[in-house]
Scaffold this motif. Sequence first.
Motif, short mmCIF file in Angstrom:
data_model
loop_
_atom_site.label_atom_id
_atom_site.label_comp_id
_atom_site.label_asym_id
_atom_site.label_seq_id
_atom_site.Cartn_x
_atom_site.Cartn_y
_atom_site.Cartn_z
N ALA A 137 0.83 -1.13 -0.04
CA ALA A 137 0.11 0.07 -0.11
C ALA A 137 0.87 1.41 -0.09
CB ALA A 137 -0.95 0.01 1.23
N VAL A 138 0.59 2.04 -0.96
CA VAL A 138 1.55 3.23 -0.96
C VAL A 138 0.43 4.54 -0.79
CG1 VAL A 138 2.93 4.71 -2.76
CG2 VAL A 138 3.23 2.21 -2.63
N VAL A 139 0.80 5.46 0.11
CA VAL A 139 -0.10 6.59 0.41
C VAL A 139 1.01 7.81 0.19
CG1 VAL A 139 -1.24 8.00 1.88
CG2 VAL A 139 -1.53 5.54 1.70
N LEU A 149 -1.99 10.69 -3.15
CA LEU A 149 -2.05 9.54 -3.95
C LEU A 149 -2.40 8.36 -3.19
CD1 LEU A 149 -0.93 7.76 -6.31
CD2 LEU A 149 1.21 7.66 -5.64
N MET A 150 -3.02 7.60 -3.49
CA MET A 150 -3.57 6.20 -2.93
C MET A 150 -3.30 4.98 -4.07
SD MET A 150 -6.29 6.90 -0.10
CE MET A 150 -6.53 5.03 0.13
N ASN A 151 -2.65 4.11 -3.93
CA ASN A 151 -2.43 2.91 -4.95
C ASN A 151 -3.71 2.07 -4.74
OD1 ASN A 151 -1.35 1.69 -2.95
ND2 ASN A 151 -0.10 0.49 -4.02
N LYS A 159 -9.94 0.26 2.64
CA LYS A 159 -11.56 0.14 2.19
C LYS A 159 -11.89 1.61 1.96
CE LYS A 159 -12.62 -4.10 4.56
NZ LYS A 159 -11.21 -4.34 5.05
N GLN A 160 -10.97 2.27 1.32
CA GLN A 160 -11.37 3.68 0.76
C GLN A 160 -11.06 3.92 -0.73
OE1 GLN A 160 -12.99 5.90 2.66
NE2 GLN A 160 -13.02 4.92 4.61
N ARG A 161 -12.09 4.64 -1.33
CA ARG A 161 -11.37 4.93 -2.87
C ARG A 161 -10.72 6.08 -2.72
NH1 ARG A 161 -13.92 2.41 -7.01
NH2 ARG A 161 -13.55 4.13 -8.17
N PHE A 162 -9.48 6.17 -3.61
CA PHE A 162 -8.74 7.36 -3.73
C PHE A 162 -9.48 8.46 -4.17
CE2 PHE A 162 -5.41 10.31 -4.07
CZ PHE A 162 -5.29 10.54 -5.22
N GLU A 163 -10.27 8.49 -5.06
CA GLU A 163 -11.19 9.72 -5.51
C GLU A 163 -11.87 10.27 -4.48
OE1 GLU A 163 -10.35 7.04 -9.07
OE2 GLU A 163 -10.90 6.57 -6.89
N ASP A 164 -12.56 9.32 -3.49
CA ASP A 164 -13.41 9.90 -2.48
C ASP A 164 -12.20 10.47 -1.15
OD1 ASP A 164 -15.40 8.91 -3.60
OD2 ASP A 164 -15.25 6.88 -2.47
N ARG A 165 -11.02 10.09 -1.19
CA ARG A 165 -10.07 10.59 -0.19
C ARG A 165 -9.12 11.85 -0.61
NH1 ARG A 165 -13.44 10.17 2.89
NH2 ARG A 165 -13.71 8.46 4.50
N LEU A 218 6.00 10.09 1.67
CA LEU A 218 5.54 8.61 1.04
C LEU A 218 5.41 7.70 2.29
CD1 LEU A 218 7.21 8.06 -2.55
CD2 LEU A 218 4.92 8.17 -2.04
N ILE A 219 4.51 6.88 2.22
CA ILE A 219 4.21 5.58 3.40
C ILE A 219 3.88 4.48 2.54
CG2 ILE A 219 2.90 5.13 5.16
CD1 ILE A 219 1.97 8.03 5.55
#
Length: 455
Positions: A137-139, A149-151, A159-165, A218-219
């Motif tokens: 998981a990359v944030v 960014l969320m891959n 359990k979250q969509r990148f478009e929503d976060r 980056l995480i």
Amino acid sequence: MLKNFQHAKTAFEDKLVRIALKGFMLPTIAALVMLFYADVSNYFKLLLLILIFTIIFITLLSIRQTVTFQLRTSTNLVEAMTSGDYGMRANNKDVKGALADFNELLNTLASRLSEQSLITREKQILLSKITDQIDVAVVAVNDQRHITLMNPAAERLFKQRFEDRQGWPITSLGLQNLVAATQQENLNKVSELEIGDNKRKMYVRTDTFFELGIPHYLIFITDIQHILRDEERMAWQRLLRVLSHEINNSLTPIASIAETLHQLVKTQEDDPEVGSPQLSESMKEGLSVISERAHALNLFIQDYQQLTRVPPPTKSVFKLTPLVQQICQLFDSCHISIPEQDVSLYADRDQLQQVLINVFKNANEANISAGNTASPIHVNWVTSDTTLTIHVTDKGQGIHNTENLFVPFYTTKQHGSGIGLILCRQIILNHGGEFTLANAPQAGARASIQLPLIS
């Protein structure tokens, strides 16, 4: 000062017109003087004067239009390159001198930028494909601690969509402590993170990168729960093989001796002179105990050997509601509430049935032990784009020792074997899912089974 200001406000093409006008001024004055003293009619002088001024005006206008056109063309080309359009080129046909060199330089710059843009896009596509496929998981977080960014692996983990976060504070994912620690020093360790309602051990690595000189973060989060559980299961399997070997070595002679002693007792019964009836009865009782314990030990080993013989799932498509209704018929003394919405699964039906029977049995026993026999076992399931989560909640006394839930041999039941929950979790893990057991928000315990949906 005012002269410099006015000069600065004059357009470049107007400057060229003024320079040309100054160049025309002296010969024009000379021509006017000669025309004034010439022995011609005034009508001809007027016509010649109009012709001279017309030629000067047209020449100045042509100079201005030519310069303006070239400047506008160059401006449009540079503006297009600034906007990322590198397809335009300056027309260098029938152009020579400094202007030709300038147009050639603009065209070379456009070609070079187009090539660099193509290489950058290809690298971005490659990087995007890599981040989409890896299980890490990359944030990415900007300097204001907002998500940039969320891959897909991060979307599945949280359990979250990148478009929503996108643009949300990192606190929405609960990773603010990692960002704060990264500002001091990059992390590279195993940490326990709270993901949703569960705490999970994750391998966390952080790094810093810069955009326009501003630090961003980056995480990288790797879920090592499966690795740890596989290692744990392999360790228990090795232990069980050793236990099976040692106990079987003991059971075999015990059974053999018991059989021999039975023969001796039978001989004593046939010939009373060999021994007294009382001795024979005592030997019978002792031998019965030996035989019973040997049989119990054998069953004990067979139960625990199930952990090492969980077959891979044989998957098929089936509906969940009929399966749950079929299991409900096995528990006449309890009330089970199930939702009306049905869902299709791609899983091993028999293995999932085994898991649900075990979960329902535990929930029913928890209600009985708490004196809540009238309380129903609540079954609910929720779906996302890729997963199905089944919740089974009882009204018992809850879980008092959560650390030993999935430890083999450990059980709080009088006749329990201590392998039921481990088998359930192993079956769900073999399906690529998760099996968790925790205290319910209000009362009792809740078992959660997460399975992938049909893709």
